[in-house]
Every structure is written in C-alpha cells, then in structure tokens.
Design a protein around this motif. Structure first.
Motif, PDB file in Angstrom:
ATOM      1  N   ASP B   6       0.828  -1.210   0.000  1.00  0.00           N
ATOM      2  CA  ASP B   6       0.000   0.000   0.000  1.00  0.00           C
ATOM      3  C   ASP B   6       0.867   1.266   0.000  1.00  0.00           C
ATOM      4  O   ASP B   6       0.717   2.140  -0.836  1.00  0.00           O
ATOM      5  N   VAL B   7       1.764   1.328   0.972  1.00  0.00           N
ATOM      6  CA  VAL B   7       2.556   2.559   1.122  1.00  0.00           C
ATOM      7  C   VAL B   7       4.035   2.232   1.348  1.00  0.00           C
ATOM      8  O   VAL B   7       4.351   1.324   2.120  1.00  0.00           O
ATOM      9  N   VAL B   8       4.904   2.963   0.669  1.00  0.00           N
ATOM     10  CA  VAL B   8       6.340   2.891   0.954  1.00  0.00           C
ATOM     11  C   VAL B   8       6.753   4.211   1.595  1.00  0.00           C
ATOM     12  O   VAL B   8       6.464   5.284   1.064  1.00  0.00           O
ATOM     13  N   VAL B   9       7.372   4.119   2.761  1.00  0.00           N
ATOM     14  CA  VAL B   9       7.900   5.301   3.440  1.00  0.00           C
ATOM     15  C   VAL B   9       9.403   5.300   3.231  1.00  0.00           C
ATOM     16  O   VAL B   9      10.059   4.290   3.500  1.00  0.00           O
ATOM     17  N   ILE B  10       9.948   6.408   2.761  1.00  0.00           N
ATOM     18  CA  ILE B  10      11.387   6.472   2.531  1.00  0.00           C
ATOM     19  C   ILE B  10      12.038   7.249   3.671  1.00  0.00           C
ATOM     20  O   ILE B  10      11.812   8.441   3.836  1.00  0.00           O
ATOM     21  N   ASP B 154       0.697   2.368  -3.658  1.00  0.00           N
ATOM     22  CA  ASP B 154      -0.328   3.383  -3.929  1.00  0.00           C
ATOM     23  C   ASP B 154       0.166   4.782  -3.565  1.00  0.00           C
ATOM     24  O   ASP B 154      -0.323   5.769  -4.092  1.00  0.00           O
ATOM     25  N   CYS B 155       1.078   4.830  -2.611  1.00  0.00           N
ATOM     26  CA  CYS B 155       1.563   6.139  -2.206  1.00  0.00           C
ATOM     27  C   CYS B 155       2.961   6.023  -1.621  1.00  0.00           C
ATOM     28  O   CYS B 155       3.268   5.068  -0.920  1.00  0.00           O
ATOM     29  N   VAL B 156       3.792   7.016  -1.931  1.00  0.00           N
ATOM     30  CA  VAL B 156       5.137   7.078  -1.362  1.00  0.00           C
ATOM     31  C   VAL B 156       5.188   8.254  -0.390  1.00  0.00           C
ATOM     32  O   VAL B 156       4.793   9.364  -0.740  1.00  0.00           O
ATOM     33  N   VAL B 157       5.635   7.983   0.831  1.00  0.00           N
ATOM     34  CA  VAL B 157       5.884   9.075   1.775  1.00  0.00           C
ATOM     35  C   VAL B 157       7.378   9.366   1.733  1.00  0.00           C
ATOM     36  O   VAL B 157       8.193   8.524   2.116  1.00  0.00           O
ATOM     37  N   VAL B 158       7.736  10.541   1.227  1.00  0.00           N
ATOM     38  CA  VAL B 158       9.143  10.907   1.123  1.00  0.00           C
ATOM     39  C   VAL B 158       9.548  11.605   2.418  1.00  0.00           C
ATOM     40  O   VAL B 158       9.109  12.712   2.704  1.00  0.00           O
ATOM     41  N   ASP B 297       0.834  13.403  -7.251  1.00  0.00           N
ATOM     42  CA  ASP B 297       0.093  12.165  -7.492  1.00  0.00           C
ATOM     43  C   ASP B 297       0.882  10.983  -6.956  1.00  0.00           C
ATOM     44  O   ASP B 297       1.963  10.682  -7.453  1.00  0.00           O
ATOM     45  N   GLY B 298       0.339  10.351  -5.936  1.00  0.00           N
ATOM     46  CA  GLY B 298       0.990   9.180  -5.366  1.00  0.00           C
ATOM     47  C   GLY B 298       2.168   9.486  -4.477  1.00  0.00           C
ATOM     48  O   GLY B 298       2.945   8.595  -4.146  1.00  0.00           O
ATOM     49  N   ILE B 299       2.337  10.722  -4.057  1.00  0.00           N
ATOM     50  CA  ILE B 299       3.531  11.068  -3.273  1.00  0.00           C
ATOM     51  C   ILE B 299       3.238  12.228  -2.336  1.00  0.00           C
ATOM     52  O   ILE B 299       2.461  13.131  -2.670  1.00  0.00           O
ATOM     53  N   LEU B 300       3.813  12.194  -1.146  1.00  0.00           N
ATOM     54  CA  LEU B 300       3.821  13.387  -0.298  1.00  0.00           C
ATOM     55  C   LEU B 300       5.103  13.469   0.507  1.00  0.00           C
ATOM     56  O   LEU B 300       5.787  12.482   0.718  1.00  0.00           O
ATOM     57  N   SER B 353      -5.951  -4.005  -7.604  1.00  0.00           N
ATOM     58  CA  SER B 353      -5.578  -3.043  -8.621  1.00  0.00           C
ATOM     59  C   SER B 353      -4.066  -2.878  -8.602  1.00  0.00           C
ATOM     60  O   SER B 353      -3.475  -2.652  -7.560  1.00  0.00           O
ATOM     61  N   GLN B 354      -3.419  -3.021  -9.763  1.00  0.00           N
ATOM     62  CA  GLN B 354      -1.954  -3.035  -9.790  1.00  0.00           C
ATOM     63  C   GLN B 354      -1.312  -1.664  -9.807  1.00  0.00           C
ATOM     64  O   GLN B 354      -0.216  -1.489  -9.333  1.00  0.00           O
ATOM     65  N   ASP B 355      -1.971  -0.699 -10.393  1.00  0.00           N
ATOM     66  CA  ASP B 355      -1.376   0.638 -10.397  1.00  0.00           C
ATOM     67  C   ASP B 355      -2.453   1.685 -10.154  1.00  0.00           C
ATOM     68  O   ASP B 355      -3.123   2.138 -11.058  1.00  0.00           O
ATOM     69  N   SER B 356      -2.602   2.014  -8.911  1.00  0.00           N
ATOM     70  CA  SER B 356      -3.624   2.992  -8.605  1.00  0.00           C
ATOM     71  C   SER B 356      -3.093   3.990  -7.583  1.00  0.00           C
ATOM     72  O   SER B 356      -3.486   3.969  -6.445  1.00  0.00           O
ATOM     73  N   PRO B 357      -2.131   4.817  -8.024  1.00  0.00           N
ATOM     74  CA  PRO B 357      -1.597   5.786  -7.072  1.00  0.00           C
ATOM     75  C   PRO B 357      -2.687   6.739  -6.619  1.00  0.00           C
ATOM     76  O   PRO B 357      -3.618   7.016  -7.373  1.00  0.00           O
ATOM     77  N   LEU B 358      -2.557   7.220  -5.404  1.00  0.00           N
ATOM     78  CA  LEU B 358      -3.535   8.163  -4.892  1.00  0.00           C
ATOM     79  C   LEU B 358      -3.345   9.495  -5.611  1.00  0.00           C
ATOM     80  O   LEU B 358      -2.254  10.054  -5.590  1.00  0.00           O
ATOM     81  N   PRO B 359      -4.387  10.026  -6.254  1.00  0.00           N
ATOM     82  CA  PRO B 359      -4.216  11.297  -6.946  1.00  0.00           C
ATOM     83  C   PRO B 359      -3.921  12.433  -5.957  1.00  0.00           C
ATOM     84  O   PRO B 359      -4.359  12.393  -4.809  1.00  0.00           O
ATOM     85  N   ALA B 360      -3.183  13.433  -6.433  1.00  0.00           N
ATOM     86  CA  ALA B 360      -2.794  14.550  -5.573  1.00  0.00           C
ATOM     87  C   ALA B 360      -4.013  15.172  -4.905  1.00  0.00           C
ATOM     88  O   ALA B 360      -3.964  15.543  -3.730  1.00  0.00           O
ATOM     89  N   ALA B 361      -5.109  15.251  -5.645  1.00  0.00           N
ATOM     90  CA  ALA B 361      -6.305  15.888  -5.101  1.00  0.00           C
ATOM     91  C   ALA B 361      -6.792  15.163  -3.850  1.00  0.00           C
ATOM     92  O   ALA B 361      -7.240  15.789  -2.885  1.00  0.00           O
TER      93      ALA B 361
END
Lengths: 93, 447, 260
Positions: B6-10, B154-158, B297-300, B353-361
């Motif tokens: 679901d989420v990768v935190v870097i 789905d989302c990367v936390v940078v 999109d897919g990142i914060l 779902s294989q590629d469904s990044p969370l949209p920026a909105a």
C-alpha cells in the motif's frame, strides 16, 4: 587543525565503501569554480585545495551532512548518499 | 509479477516512522526503507524534542516508555561578546509538571524505539536498503526503485531528510539555496550523570538547555547549543551555509566548534569529558518561503524533506514538526485509500488493482491539515524570522553593547563611579541609539 | 536436499565502542547482525538448493530481536526459520548452544546437510560444529572453502592454512564454512518483503524437550571473568613544522623506542 578533525572523526563508527560517493569533475572545478566553498564549509574537512589547484577528496570521513552540495555553485560536484549500509553510522545522533 | 504494497515510506526518521506507525495502526500495509544500518543511524538532532505540540497525535501513554535523555527544566540564553558574556537563566515549575514540556534526545536510541513502536503495529522496517529513485507512470508516482529491485505502491511518503534527493527527483522542490539551510555540527561529550547534575544544578533525570549567540559565529547567522543527556552533553554550533560560504576571512566549519569549546563560559562545563561522537547535519531554515510542493500524485513529503524546521532564535524546532507531519500524512493517506469513490473504481478494476496511485487531489487534505495545525501556522507566524536573524549586528554589535552596559555596572575600578542611571543610559545610547538599531527593533516587533 | 543452516545473532562489532575509563565494550544500542561466516554458510546452502532442489531452514539463536534479523536470512533464500529466542537459552556457552541446536535439529528431523560458520563473530570458539556433530552422531567437515554435491555425496575443500585438503562424505554431514567459500548475496528490497511472509517458528526449551540443566548459564563450562579492551598507551607526540625535519625527528624517536 586537520589532525584535530581527523581524531574527532576517529571516534565515529564508519563502514567505509572503498568507492567514493563523492565525485569531482576536476575540469569543471578548476575552470568554472573560483570560490571553492567546499574547502572550508565541510565539517569533516573532506575537501582540500591542493597546490595544483585541484580539490582533493577523502570521502571516508564524510559525515553525510550535504553542506558541500548545498554550498557548491558549480556543476563540478556529484554527491550522493553512500550505498545502503555504508558510511557513517551514528551511535548517538 | 511486480511486488506491491500500500505505502512505501522512505527514511526511518521521526516523520517516516510516525507515518508508518499510524499507517500500520490503520491496517495499511506499510514498508519503511532506511539506508542506514538501523533506524536512527543516519539521524542527528541538536537536540531537544518539544512534546506538547505532538501529544494530540499519539496515544496518551505513548511516550511513557520512550528513551528520552533528560526532561529540560532549565533554559539558559547566553549572549557572547569577544571577551565577556551575559546569560539569562529561566526555570519554572511548569517545566517540572507532568506531562513534561520537553526532553533532550539522542536519535540513534530514540529512533530505534520509535521504529519498534511502528513494527509492533505491523509496519515492516527494512534497514540497510536505499531507495535510489521513484517509479513513474504518466507523471504519477507508482513505486520506488531500490538496488536491484522495484516495488510498487499506492503512495510514497518521502521522509528522506533535509537534503531530500527524492523530492528533488520528483521536482517537488526548487534547487537548494544556501540561504535556506544551516549546517549543524555537534560533539557528544561523555560525563557521569552526577557530574552533569552538579554542573547544571538539576535533579536526577532533569536537564538543562542552553543557547549561545554572538561572537562565536563572527557575525554569521547562527549560534551554539548545549543540551544535557543522561550521561553526555550535546554541544554544537549551527551556522547558515550562505553566511559560512561568503564569510571573509574564511572560517572552516570545524574551527567554529573549537572556538565554542575554548570559551571560558563553556570549557568548564565539558571539562574532563570524553568525546564519543562528532556529527554534522543540515537543517532547513528557509521557513514558509522555501516550502516545497508537499503533495503530488501518489507522493507526499514530510519532516525535514518538506522543509519543516523553524529557527526562532531562542527555540529551535524540527522534530515536533516531523512527528506531526508524519502522523498527518498517514491520516491523509488513510482517508484517501478508504474514499468511497476510489473503492468504487477499485472494485470495478478488481480488488488487486496493480497501479492505482492516490491522486494529488485526494492527498490535498494533508497540506490543509498542516495549515490547520501548529506546523504551518507557526511557520507562517514566524515567516519574518529568517530575515530578522540574518543580520550581523545581532551577533556582533548588540552582544558587545549588552556586555558593555553590564561591565560598567559590575566593574569597580580606581576611579569614582558614575551614577548607574547615567552609565546605563550612555552605554545604551552608544549601543542602540542609531537608525539601524531602531530598524532592527521594528523588524523584531514583526515576529 | 534439505539443508539446515545454524546462525548466531551477534552485536555488530563495527558498532561497539570501548568506554575509555573502564575499557569495557559498550553493547547497548549496537544493532544485531549475523556473523560473516554464517552468511557464507547460508549462501552455500542457498546455492546448493538452487542447483539440486530441496529447502533451506535457518536455525537461529539469539534475542527476541531475531524476528527482525531473520528476515535477512529468509530474503537471502532460506525457506523457513526456526528461532531460539527464549532467555533460557542465553549464556549457555558452547555446551548449552550445542545442546539447543542439536535438539532443534532433531525436532526438525528431516535434513541432508547442516551448515554453519567456522566460528561465531563474537566468541569464535569454533566448538559448535564438533559438539553438534557429536551430539547428532554425524561426520563433520570443517574449514570448508569449496563445496559441491554430486550423486548425493559432499565434496569439500578444507582450508588448513598451508594445506588444502579435499574430502568427500555421504550425507548427512555437518559442514563449517570459511569466508573463501563464496560472497554472500545482498538481498534486494522485494526479497525482504517476501521474506516477511515466510514461516517462522519460535521454539522454547520445553518444545525441544530440553531440561533446564541442559541449556542456559548453568551449563556454561567456561566462565567469563572479564571482557576488557587491551590497555593502550599512546605517546601523543606530534612532530610539526617542516616536513623533512619532522620526518627526521620521527625516525629518530622511533629508533630510540626500538620500533625501527
């Protein structure tokens, strides 16, 4: 001064990657950079300006702060984090 | 088949681990990737953590077992002229009230503890691994690239720290300007607990924090700091990289540390201590002006990577912002993942779902929540702070003026003394009775 | 072919510092790792499995933090793990450790090969292989730098410093690895993710039908009386100024000390 910094770095834990994570393009450094900020802003004295005008690097003492890459205003410096599990390992931080 | 979570935190720092803790707590499959040997091994603080701002983001008993060093009960501010200094010491029973106001911390220990809390909630923390790049699909972030492998999410936390090479790669922040960063250098000096308590006049488990301004930075924006840990002292300097780069004559950063340690005000405090670590780290000090784009999109971005640091002169903050931003990032991701519209789409495409990044909105709530709480409110309130502090007079002229007044007051020489009022007035006019000083005071009044 | 690899969790020696006043090693905060030779053993096991089929079981002894450490072994290619993390196992020295490992191996039951490092990264007593082999009544091949399997027989090259000895043996057998055996792989991120889903069993002494008297501090045959860094005295002389002059002075000083 230099010996002093070296002895300070000596108390840290390092896992040294023989391959440097810091690369200087000497052509660019020598011709386009008059400033050589890296020679004094680095807390670990990784950079030394030699008599021939080239910047010499000792990457193994790097504290990975990135001050050099922020200060450097030319494109001479390529600075990455060391490979995973390499470089300084802070035991206190 | 690609692996997906679901989420990768870097980055296993405070922002990344706070995010992972809350994501895992919400049942979201979360992986934290840390380049160091263990969480905390690449992290450095001054440091002290102000706990009150972040208490609402964690369970009330969360901090009970945290490996804090000492609860700060004494605040000291020292203004240094070339050969004299003036200090203001503040202590209050409010600092002794439970729950405590602030604690000194050492990150190698503290971050491992926080990582254990996140692990216990189910987050998978992978040390000795480095994310080298992000994976994009049509401009949206859909995963991360590490050595020899790719991982979709789905989302990367940078949360990769102040330098945030990944925010740079994602084009979410402008090129780093030297004026927006300071470099901090620190020595950990080991001393017996009892010696520390005696020297700083604090009880067992209690500690002191001291900040130093003036001659030690030779006119450069910055200052010194001292925090007492259980069995060591954190002593260091922070200086603007811009100021350091352009200072004439050149000052080597390591020399700043030596200047500080040689001061008569400091040398006795560390006397007999052993140096056990020498560290350095950069600090984002651009404030609200240098804030990067926080969401894509897919990142914060969270913590130092999002530029969330605030130097208010007498207080320096960053770790509380990191913890809060991580927690808020997790909340925004959780809400976005459980949004009914998204689930409608997902069920149409099939559960996996294989590629469904969370949209920026859908992640925009993150930025809003930072605005609604102390994080961006404080950065906004103190927006003028970097300009006020970036003023050589603050570090040279005014410290001299202050100690001159005090010296005239305290000094008994051969000559008969003037009236105190006349002395103070004369010296005050000499030091502060000019247009620059008036301008500086007006500037200070803006913050 | 089923292979059991024995792993010992040790503090990362590169992260240990010595307290100056007391000369004691400071273990607090040092992360745990597996010894280098044990990783050679694991790598050898995984390569044999990749060639001949079967499975690799990682059998590890250490603290409860092993649950995290073991991911590395599983990511390198072990298929499942058995952990001995109960405090009752701790401090047993070579006797207690061998008792615990042998009992766990018996409980696992099905195996063709047991691999371990030539010595642990912390104590390096090098006794475990002999003790486990004896307890299980199996042949042992130590100090192995090359290892192959053909027709269900193990062919190994033993590194005896000035001699290389080539031996072979029928399975099952216990083998200890040296660093020359291979270069252990660095598992990629995704392998670690997948490793987190592999089966991990945690066994206590009672699971192994071991009595209190067979493991833990009470069986340790050797008692550690002190563990201190050697005393170091530094002269702390600095020769400064002209390099040539300083070099001459240095040489003179070294000659005076009888160092050169």
């Amino acid at each position: 001064m230099s010996a002093n910094v070296k002895s300070k770095l000596g108390v840290n834990a390092y896992k040294v990657d023989p391959e440097s994570h810091i690369v200087i393009n000497h052509d660019v450094c020598k011709t386009q950079c008059q400033l050589k900020f890296c020679a004094w802003v680095c807390p670990a004295r990784v950079y030394t300006l030699e008599a021939d005008g080239l910047i010499h690097i000792e990457h193994d003492g790097c504290l990975e702060c990135g001050t050099c890459v922020i200060a450097c205003r030319s494109d001479a410096l390529t600075w990455r984090y060391p490979k995973a599990g390499q470089g300084v390992q802070y035991r206190f931080g | 088949m690609s692996d997906k979570v679901d989420v990768v935190v870097i980055g296993a720092g405070l922002a990344g681990l706070a995010a992972a803790y809350h994501l895992a707590d919400a049942g979201i499959e979360t992986i934290v990737v840390e380049r160091g040997d263990f969480p905390g091994s690449k992290n450095v603080t001054g440091g002290r953590l102000y706990l009150h701002p972040v208490r609402p983001f964690f369970p009330s008993d969360f901090w009970n077992d945290a490996p804090f060093e000492r609860a700060v009960v004494k605040e000291k501010l020292t203004v240094l002229a070339d050969r004299a200094s003036a200090s203001l010491e503040f202590s209050s029973d409010k600092f002794r009230d439970e729950p405590r106001h602030s604690f000194t911390v050492l990150r190698a220990k503290f971050d491992q503890w926080l990582a254990d809390q996140a692990s216990a909630k189910g987050a998978l923390i992978i040390s000795k691994n480095k994310v080298d790049d992000l994976i994009y699909d049509g401009g949206r972030v859909v995963g991360v690239k590490a050595t020899d492998s790719e991982l979709l999410c789905d989302c990367v936390v940078v949360a990769d720290g102040a330098l945030s090479f990944l925010a740079e790669k994602a084009k979410m922040r402008a090129a780093r300007a030297p004026r927006d960063y300071a470099v901090g250098v620190k020595e950990i000096i080991e001393l017996p607990a009892r010696t520390i308590e005696d020297r700083f006049g604090v009880g067992a488990g209690e500690g002191a924090a001291q900040l130093f301004f003036g001659a030690i930075t030779a006119g450069m924006l910055g200052g010194g700091f001292l925090y007492t840990n259980r069995e060591s002292i954190s002593l260091g300097m922070v200086v603007s990289i811009e100021a350091l780069a352009h200072h004439e004559p050149h000052i080597e950063t390591p020399e700043l540390m030596e200047t500080l340690k040689a001061r008569a005000e400091i040398a006795p405090l560390i006397d007999g201590g052993n140096l056990v670590e020498y560290s350095a780290h950069v600090i984002p000090e651009g404030g609200i002006r240098a804030l990067p784009q926080l969401v894509g999109d897919g990142i914060l971005l969270a913590g130092d990577a999002a530029g969330l640091g605030l130097n208010m002169g007498i207080t320096v903050r960053g770790m509380d912002f990191a913890l809060a931003s991580g927690a808020l990032a997790a909340r925004a991701i959780k809400d976005a993942l459980s949004h009914p519209e998204r689930n409608a789409v997902e069920s149409k495409e099939g559960a996996q779902s294989q590629d469904s990044p969370l949209p920026a909105a859908s992640l925009a709530a993150y930025t809003q929540s930072l605005r609604d709480c102390f994080v961006l409110k404080d950065l906004q309130t103190f927006a003028a702070m970097p300009n006020v502090l970036d003023n050589a007079r603050m570090y040279t002229k005014y410290p001299e003026a202050i100690v001159n007044i005090l010296e005239k007051m305290f000094w008994i020489g051969r000559e008969p003394k003037d009236k105190l009022s006349a002395t103070v007035l004369r010296e005050a006019v000499k030091g502060f009775g000019n247009l620059d000083a008036v301008r500086d005071v007006v500037g200070m009044l803006r913050v | 072919m089923d292979i059991i690899v024995c792993l010992k969790q040790v503090p990362d020696l590169q992260q240990i510092r010595i307290k100056r006043e007391t000369r004691e090693p400071v273990l607090e905060g040092a992360p745990f790792v597996f010894g280098a030779f044990e990783k050679n053993a694991l790598e050898a096991a995984v390569r044999l499995k990749e060639k001949h089929g079967g499975k690799v079981i990682a059998l590890a002894l250490g603290t409860p933090k092993l649950k995290e450490n073991i991911l590395e072994a599983l990511a390198m290619g072990a298929d499942e793990a058995v952990l001995l993390t109960e405090p009752a196992f701790a401090g047993g020295g070579a006797v207690g450790t061998a008792n615990a490992l042998a009992a766990a191996i018996r409980k696992i039951g099905k195996f063709d090969l047991i691999l371990m490092g030539e010595g642990s990264a912390d104590n390096y007593s090098g006794q475990i292989i002999a003790r486990v082999a004896e307890l299980l009544d199996l042949p042992q091949i130590t100090y192995v730098r090359e290892l192959q399997m053909t027709n269900n027989r193990i062919h190994a090259t033993r590194d005896l410093e000035d001699v290389l000895e080539i031996v072979e043996a029928d399975l099952p057998v216990v083998v200890s690895a040296t660093s020359e055996l291979n270069t252990p792989r660095l598992p990629p991120l995704t392998a670690i993710l997948r490793a987190s889903k592999k089966p991990i069993a945690i066994w206590s002494p009672s699971d192994l039908s071991l009595a209190k008297e067979q493991v833990g501090a009470s069986v340790a045959a050797v008692k550690t009386l002190s563990n201190l860094a050697p005393e170091q005295e530094r002269k702390q002389i600095l020769f400064e100024g002209d390099v040539d002059k300083a070099a001459d002075e240095l040489v003179k000083a070294l000659q005076k000390e009888g160092a050169v």
